[in-house]
Scaffold this motif. Structure first.
Motif: not given
Length: 273
Positions: A15-16, A18-22, A244-251
């Motif tokens: 959320q930080r 998203v808020e700071s995305d110009p 093989s791997g993962r997606f970790d949706v942290g940012n």
């Protein structure tokens, strides 16, 4: 078998971002909990629910969230007759109970006495992931010993070991120990362990013992589900299934990567089954 999706986090980092995305491209994600983010053709958590029910090994999916997001999850769950949602009663990150306590809470609330798949609500996996193969492997392990548990692991880079819990296994792929965020020099293993566990019903009562032991400890020692796994390894057999791997949706960066993958990866059935 039951499945629990841990969805009580507050997504503060995302959320930080998203808020700071110009660019403003992601303003529609404001206030959206990570499991309900749109990922390719569906919300992140919907990928899991459809896969779990399609596997025909899971009869109920239990979702634990918080009071802040409870209404959003309840509205989402209306499309799935065998999904049940429970709030942990908190409304801020500072109040959070921790993932292990949330797992204990929902299993007790719904009186679960069954094997359980535990899934982090901000996680998806890459194209070689096969829920059917994983459940089949767990079934074979259970036939040998009904106390066996199964977790996933994937190879991380040398400079990433200090970010994850790293599993050390023997020749039979049984976990011998889990080192929490070790430096590369502290272990030869590069087996990172995401939050996707198949826990035997004989292991579930140990949640009580773990939380009782950690009652006076800081929330950090009770929050991450890997803390319970590390403790469980010393008490019950835990085996590894390699992916093989993962997606970790942290940012925001990791979200964009995950969303792009699922928009382009059209053969979802092979991923789910």
């Amino acid at each position: 078998m039951k499945a629990v999706i841990l969805a009580a986090g507050y997504g503060t980092r995302l959320q930080r971002d998203v808020e700071s995305d110009p660019t403003g491209r992601f303003s529609h994600l404001r206030g959206t909990p990570k499991p309900l983010l749109p990922v390719g053709p569906a919300t992140l958590i919907s990928h899991w629910v459809r896969a779990l029910f399609d596997s025909r090994s899971v009869d109920t999916v239990l979702v634990v969230t918080n009071d802040l997001f409870l209404e959003a999850f309840q509205k989402w769950a209306e499309q799935f007759p065998n999904v049940k949602v429970l709030s942990d009663g908190t409304r801020s990150n500072e109040e959070r109970l921790g993932a292990v306590a949330c797992l204990q809470l929902i299993l007790k609330h719904f009186k679960v006495e069954d094997d359980v798949i535990v899934i982090g609500g901000d996680t998806l996996f890459k194209e070689d992931f096969s829920l059917a193969k994983i459940i089949t492997e767990f079934t074979h392990l259970q036939a040998k010993c009904n106390e066996n548990n199964l977790v996933l692991s994937y190879e991380c880079k040398d400079d990433e070991t200090s970010k994850y819990g790293i599993l050390e296994v023997d020749a039979d792929m049984r976990v011998r120990c889990m080192k929490e965020k070790p430096f590369p020099s502290q272990t030869d293993s590069r087996r990172a362990c995401p939050c996707f566990y198949l826990l035997s019903k004989n292991s579930i009562p140990l949640l009580d013992a773990f939380l009782k032991e950690k009652k006076a400890a800081p929330i950090e020692e009770r929050d991450a589900p890997g803390n319970f796994l590390s403790w469980l390894i010393l008490r019950k057999p835990v085996y590894v299934h390699q992916i093989s791997g993962r997606f970790d949706v942290g940012n925001l960066t990791s979200y964009v990567e995950c969303d792009s993958f699922f928009k382009n990866f059209l053969d979802l059935k092979s991923y789910l089954m």
